[in-house]
Design a protein around this motif. Structure first.
Motif, PDB file in Angstrom:
ATOM      1  N   ALA A  80       3.126  35.647 -20.368  1.00  0.00           N
ATOM      2  CA  ALA A  80       4.560  35.346 -20.403  1.00  0.00           C
ATOM      3  C   ALA A  80       5.006  34.647 -21.685  1.00  0.00           C
ATOM      4  CB  ALA A  80       4.939  34.490 -19.192  1.00  0.00           C
ATOM      5  N   TYR A  81       4.094  33.900 -22.310  1.00  0.00           N
ATOM      6  CA  TYR A  81       4.464  33.069 -23.465  1.00  0.00           C
ATOM      7  C   TYR A  81       4.314  33.781 -24.801  1.00  0.00           C
ATOM      8  CZ  TYR A  81      -0.533  32.691 -22.544  1.00  0.00           C
ATOM      9  OH  TYR A  81      -1.835  32.996 -22.229  1.00  0.00           O
ATOM     10  N   CYS A  82       3.680  34.944 -24.816  1.00  0.00           N
ATOM     11  CA  CYS A  82       3.160  35.492 -26.067  1.00  0.00           C
ATOM     12  C   CYS A  82       4.100  36.501 -26.738  1.00  0.00           C
ATOM     13  CB  CYS A  82       1.813  36.141 -25.815  1.00  0.00           C
ATOM     14  SG  CYS A  82       1.085  36.851 -27.304  1.00  0.00           S
ATOM     15  N   LEU A 171     -12.133  32.043 -26.116  1.00  0.00           N
ATOM     16  CA  LEU A 171     -11.346  32.556 -24.989  1.00  0.00           C
ATOM     17  C   LEU A 171     -10.724  31.350 -24.283  1.00  0.00           C
ATOM     18  CD1 LEU A 171     -10.770  35.288 -23.409  1.00  0.00           C
ATOM     19  CD2 LEU A 171     -12.590  34.564 -21.855  1.00  0.00           C
ATOM     20  N   ARG A 172      -9.483  31.076 -24.617  1.00  0.00           N
ATOM     21  CA  ARG A 172      -8.843  29.904 -24.004  1.00  0.00           C
ATOM     22  C   ARG A 172      -8.574  30.164 -22.523  1.00  0.00           C
ATOM     23  NH1 ARG A 172      -4.077  27.869 -28.112  1.00  0.00           N
ATOM     24  NH2 ARG A 172      -5.387  27.246 -29.881  1.00  0.00           N
ATOM     25  N   PHE A 173      -8.686  29.111 -21.706  1.00  0.00           N
ATOM     26  CA  PHE A 173      -8.280  29.286 -20.302  1.00  0.00           C
ATOM     27  C   PHE A 173      -6.810  28.912 -20.122  1.00  0.00           C
ATOM     28  CE2 PHE A 173     -10.635  25.179 -20.225  1.00  0.00           C
ATOM     29  CZ  PHE A 173      -9.685  24.320 -19.685  1.00  0.00           C
ATOM     30  N   GLU A 174      -6.194  28.431 -21.176  1.00  0.00           N
ATOM     31  CA  GLU A 174      -4.735  28.219 -21.294  1.00  0.00           C
ATOM     32  C   GLU A 174      -4.184  27.081 -20.436  1.00  0.00           C
ATOM     33  OE1 GLU A 174      -3.926  29.801 -23.798  1.00  0.00           O
ATOM     34  OE2 GLU A 174      -4.852  31.785 -23.798  1.00  0.00           O
ATOM     35  N   THR A 175      -4.596  27.003 -19.187  1.00  0.00           N
ATOM     36  CA  THR A 175      -4.250  25.882 -18.310  1.00  0.00           C
ATOM     37  C   THR A 175      -5.244  25.879 -17.152  1.00  0.00           C
ATOM     38  OG1 THR A 175      -2.639  24.935 -16.764  1.00  0.00           O
ATOM     39  CG2 THR A 175      -2.578  27.318 -17.042  1.00  0.00           C
ATOM     40  N   VAL A 211      -6.458  25.156 -24.404  1.00  0.00           N
ATOM     41  CA  VAL A 211      -5.213  25.251 -23.645  1.00  0.00           C
ATOM     42  C   VAL A 211      -4.024  25.108 -24.575  1.00  0.00           C
ATOM     43  CG1 VAL A 211      -6.261  24.271 -21.560  1.00  0.00           C
ATOM     44  CG2 VAL A 211      -5.152  22.745 -23.202  1.00  0.00           C
ATOM     45  N   MET A 212      -2.855  25.414 -24.041  1.00  0.00           N
ATOM     46  CA  MET A 212      -1.604  25.092 -24.733  1.00  0.00           C
ATOM     47  C   MET A 212      -0.996  23.843 -24.099  1.00  0.00           C
ATOM     48  SD  MET A 212       0.135  28.789 -25.373  1.00  0.00           S
ATOM     49  CE  MET A 212      -0.677  29.526 -23.975  1.00  0.00           C
ATOM     50  N   ILE A 213      -0.276  23.104 -24.926  1.00  0.00           N
ATOM     51  CA  ILE A 213       0.322  21.846 -24.494  1.00  0.00           C
ATOM     52  C   ILE A 213       1.835  22.039 -24.369  1.00  0.00           C
ATOM     53  CG2 ILE A 213       0.555  19.383 -25.001  1.00  0.00           C
ATOM     54  CD1 ILE A 213      -2.376  20.445 -24.869  1.00  0.00           C
ATOM     55  N   GLY A 241      -3.289  23.664 -28.955  1.00  0.00           N
ATOM     56  CA  GLY A 241      -2.068  23.674 -29.751  1.00  0.00           C
ATOM     57  C   GLY A 241      -0.861  23.569 -28.845  1.00  0.00           C
ATOM     58  N   PRO A 242       0.280  23.194 -29.422  1.00  0.00           N
ATOM     59  CA  PRO A 242       1.497  23.134 -28.627  1.00  0.00           C
ATOM     60  C   PRO A 242       1.959  24.535 -28.251  1.00  0.00           C
ATOM     61  CG  PRO A 242       2.001  22.863 -30.960  1.00  0.00           C
ATOM     62  CD  PRO A 242       0.500  22.880 -30.850  1.00  0.00           C
ATOM     63  N   TYR A 243       2.519  24.671 -27.078  1.00  0.00           N
ATOM     64  CA  TYR A 243       3.257  25.888 -26.722  1.00  0.00           C
ATOM     65  C   TYR A 243       4.507  25.928 -27.581  1.00  0.00           C
ATOM     66  CZ  TYR A 243       6.873  28.534 -24.312  1.00  0.00           C
ATOM     67  OH  TYR A 243       7.909  29.380 -24.036  1.00  0.00           O
ATOM     68  N   ILE A 244       4.782  27.088 -28.181  1.00  0.00           N
ATOM     69  CA  ILE A 244       6.008  27.260 -28.976  1.00  0.00           C
ATOM     70  C   ILE A 244       6.760  28.466 -28.411  1.00  0.00           C
ATOM     71  CG2 ILE A 244       6.973  27.704 -31.274  1.00  0.00           C
ATOM     72  CD1 ILE A 244       4.417  26.432 -32.464  1.00  0.00           C
ATOM     73  N   CYS A 245       7.994  28.221 -28.014  1.00  0.00           N
ATOM     74  CA  CYS A 245       8.761  29.237 -27.296  1.00  0.00           C
ATOM     75  C   CYS A 245       9.115  30.425 -28.190  1.00  0.00           C
ATOM     76  CB  CYS A 245      10.037  28.595 -26.748  1.00  0.00           C
ATOM     77  SG  CYS A 245      11.074  29.789 -25.890  1.00  0.00           S
ATOM     78  N   LEU A 318       2.885  37.520 -34.614  1.00  0.00           N
ATOM     79  CA  LEU A 318       3.631  36.307 -34.285  1.00  0.00           C
ATOM     80  C   LEU A 318       3.556  36.033 -32.789  1.00  0.00           C
ATOM     81  CD1 LEU A 318       6.859  36.494 -36.496  1.00  0.00           C
ATOM     82  CD2 LEU A 318       4.683  35.333 -36.949  1.00  0.00           C
ATOM     83  N   LEU A 319       2.520  35.289 -32.385  1.00  0.00           N
ATOM     84  CA  LEU A 319       2.412  34.868 -30.991  1.00  0.00           C
ATOM     85  C   LEU A 319       3.577  33.944 -30.665  1.00  0.00           C
ATOM     86  CD1 LEU A 319      -1.417  34.105 -30.869  1.00  0.00           C
ATOM     87  CD2 LEU A 319      -0.226  36.291 -30.703  1.00  0.00           C
ATOM     88  N   TYR A 320       4.020  33.206 -31.690  1.00  0.00           N
ATOM     89  CA  TYR A 320       5.167  32.296 -31.568  1.00  0.00           C
ATOM     90  C   TYR A 320       5.930  32.368 -32.882  1.00  0.00           C
ATOM     91  CZ  TYR A 320       1.485  29.714 -33.908  1.00  0.00           C
ATOM     92  OH  TYR A 320       0.458  29.371 -34.746  1.00  0.00           O
ATOM     93  N   PRO A 321       7.220  32.009 -32.875  1.00  0.00           N
ATOM     94  CA  PRO A 321       8.018  32.126 -34.104  1.00  0.00           C
ATOM     95  C   PRO A 321       7.766  30.954 -35.053  1.00  0.00           C
ATOM     96  CG  PRO A 321       9.385  31.283 -32.318  1.00  0.00           C
ATOM     97  CD  PRO A 321       8.028  31.559 -31.724  1.00  0.00           C
TER      98      PRO A 321
HETATM   99  N1  5AD Z   1       2.793  29.274 -28.459  1.00  0.00           N
HETATM  100  C1  5AD Z   1       1.623  28.687 -28.796  1.00  0.00           C
HETATM  101  N2  5AD Z   1       0.425  29.285 -28.653  1.00  0.00           N
HETATM  102  C2  5AD Z   1       0.408  30.542 -28.162  1.00  0.00           C
HETATM  103  N3  5AD Z   1      -0.611  31.375 -27.887  1.00  0.00           N
HETATM  104  C3  5AD Z   1      -0.096  32.535 -27.416  1.00  0.00           C
HETATM  105  N4  5AD Z   1       1.244  32.470 -27.366  1.00  0.00           N
HETATM  106  C4  5AD Z   1       1.593  31.233 -27.820  1.00  0.00           C
HETATM  107  C5  5AD Z   1       2.821  30.532 -27.972  1.00  0.00           C
HETATM  108  N5  5AD Z   1       3.998  31.103 -27.649  1.00  0.00           N
HETATM  109  C6  5AD Z   1      -2.016  30.970 -28.003  1.00  0.00           C
HETATM  110  C7  5AD Z   1      -2.778  31.184 -26.688  1.00  0.00           C
HETATM  111  C8  5AD Z   1      -3.847  32.179 -27.048  1.00  0.00           C
HETATM  112  C9  5AD Z   1      -4.004  31.935 -28.524  1.00  0.00           C
HETATM  113  C10 5AD Z   1      -4.647  33.040 -29.276  1.00  0.00           C
HETATM  114  O1  5AD Z   1      -2.678  31.734 -28.961  1.00  0.00           O
HETATM  115  O2  5AD Z   1      -3.359  29.954 -26.303  1.00  0.00           O
HETATM  116  O3  5AD Z   1      -5.060  31.989 -26.354  1.00  0.00           O
END
Ligand code: 5AD
Ligand code: SF4
Ligand code: FES
Length: 360
Positions: A80-82, A171-175, A211-213, A241-245, A318-321
């Motif tokens: 959903a986040y990618c 291989l992140r487990f993400e959460t 994981v993402m934060i 790393g931080p989650y970035i929308c 670009l997984l995130y912008p």
């Molecule tokens: N923000 C931050 N990190 C992300 N990843 C994927 N999408 C995002 C995002 N929107 C991270 C995931 C994945 C890694 C390759 O990139 O944690 O495992």
């Protein structure tokens, strides 16, 4: 949320918890949650200093550079986040040819790298045979450790990649929250993730996860459980790393994770894992381009993964912008990162930077 014992232990004050860390004692999830809740101030500075001390004693002053090659942005999944999820039609998809990837790895070796990280979406074009050809091609042409970051595959494929010469797997487990994991991953399960990590370990890989934060709906207790999971899995590498929308995902409009919480998680990850390799991630640098990596290196991190993807592809991975270094060359990023390492009084390692852990 926690056991009765956990609730009782959470009564510990930050000062007591910090003293426990200093004595080398383990913290439980409630204690970790208390420290994750610290606001800026003397206790937080003390936590960071303790993490830096443990970093110094357990992994030393060397910083390992891993050259990241994002070789395909095709993906069969819809996390959903990618930003490169299957359903994002705005993405210009690319794949690098095997010869081109090997060439990029050879260039990396020429720049002084001793590890390349081969990362992609989950792309079936790279069959097991093609991956084996790629891994062998790199091993034959350059003196490099190889880290794979290509997602979930059957165990026999993981084994074939290892036998072909791959050293490590990310291989992140993400959460660690099963509920949150299920909400974010329509085509995968928490159990398969854990099984995949166990298989990688069994085969003999140096295993990285993370994981993402700040994921939407993620709580402090979830993050505390993530830390417990890092320890439980005895990880060789932990990426945080931080989650970035990303605006072209179902999570559009949700707030980004913060650098502040990422710093706390990094410090506590160093404290709970001891000698794991911990990168100052590009996502953190994206939130804090000026000093994110430097601060991470001063509170627990000992790895940086500069982007070596050929320039024409970078803007499409670009997984995130807002990702940094889209216009920079690989030479420039290598120079930039080396300078940052030196600016905090550390040295760039000349070794492979293999795991320091002895499992079992
Ligand atoms: N923000 C931050 N990190 C992300 N990843 C994927 N999408 C995002 C995002 N929107 C991270 C995931 C994945 C890694 C390759 O990139 O944690 O495992
Ligand atoms: Fe694909 Fe990885 Fe993005 Fe999930 S996080 S959609 S598996 S590239
Ligand atoms: Fe690319 Fe700094 S890491 S310019």
């Amino acid at each position: 949320m926690f056991t009765e014992r956990g609730v009782w232990l959470s009564m510990s004050t930050p000062v007591e918890l910090l003293a426990r860390i200093e004595r080398g004692e383990d913290l439980d999830a409630a204690g970790l949650a208390t420290l994750l809740s610290l606001e800026e101030g003397a206790d937080l500075e003390r936590l960071f200093a303790l993490a830096d001390g443990i970093r110094k004693r357990s992994v030393g002053e060397e910083v390992h550079l891993r050259g990241l090659i994002e070789f395909s942005n095709h993906c069969r999944k819809n996390c959903a986040y990618c930003g490169i999820r299957l359903d994002n039609r705005k993405v210009r998809r690319y794949r690098m040819e095997i010869g081109e990837i090997v060439g990029t790895a050879v260039t990396a070796a020429g720049l002084g790298y001793r590890t390349v990280v081969l990362q992609s979406g989950e792309d079936a074009y790279y069959t097991a045979d093609r991956m084996v050809e790629l891994i062998r091609g790199i091993k034959k042409s350059a003196d490099l450790a190889i880290t794979l970051s290509i997602g979930e595959r059957p165990k026999d494929e993981y084994r074939r990649f290892f036998e072909a010469g791959a050293d490590r797997y990310l291989l992140r487990f993400e959460t660690s929250s099963r509920a949150l994991y299920a909400r974010l991953h329509p085509d995968s399960s928490y159990d398969l993730r854990m099984l995949s990590l166990a298989r990688l370990r069994e085969i003999g890989y140096q295993v990285g996860s993370g994981v993402m934060i700040g994921l939407p709906g993620q709580t402090i207790d979830d993050l505390a459980m993530d830390l417990m999971q890092f320890k439980e899995l005895d990880l060789d590498m932990v990426g945080i790393g931080p989650y970035i929308c990303h605006p072209d995902t179902p999570l559009a409009g949700s707030p980004d994770g913060t650098a502040g919480m990422t710093f706390k998680m990094l410090a506590l990850t160093r404290i709970v894992t001891g000698d794991a390799h911990i990168p100052a991630t590009t996502a953190l640098a994206t939130l804090r381009p000026d000093d994110g990596r430097e601060r991470a290196l001063r509170l627990g991190a000992n790895v940086i993964m500069p982007n070596l993807t050929p320039q024409q592809y970078r803007q499409h991975y670009l997984l995130y912008p807002g990702k940094i270094c889209l216009q920079e060359s690989s030479d420039r990023c290598t120079e930039c990162v080396s300078g940052r390492v030196q600016s905090v009084g550390r040295v760039v390692s000349r070794g492979y930077g293999h795991s320091l852990k002895l499992h079992g």
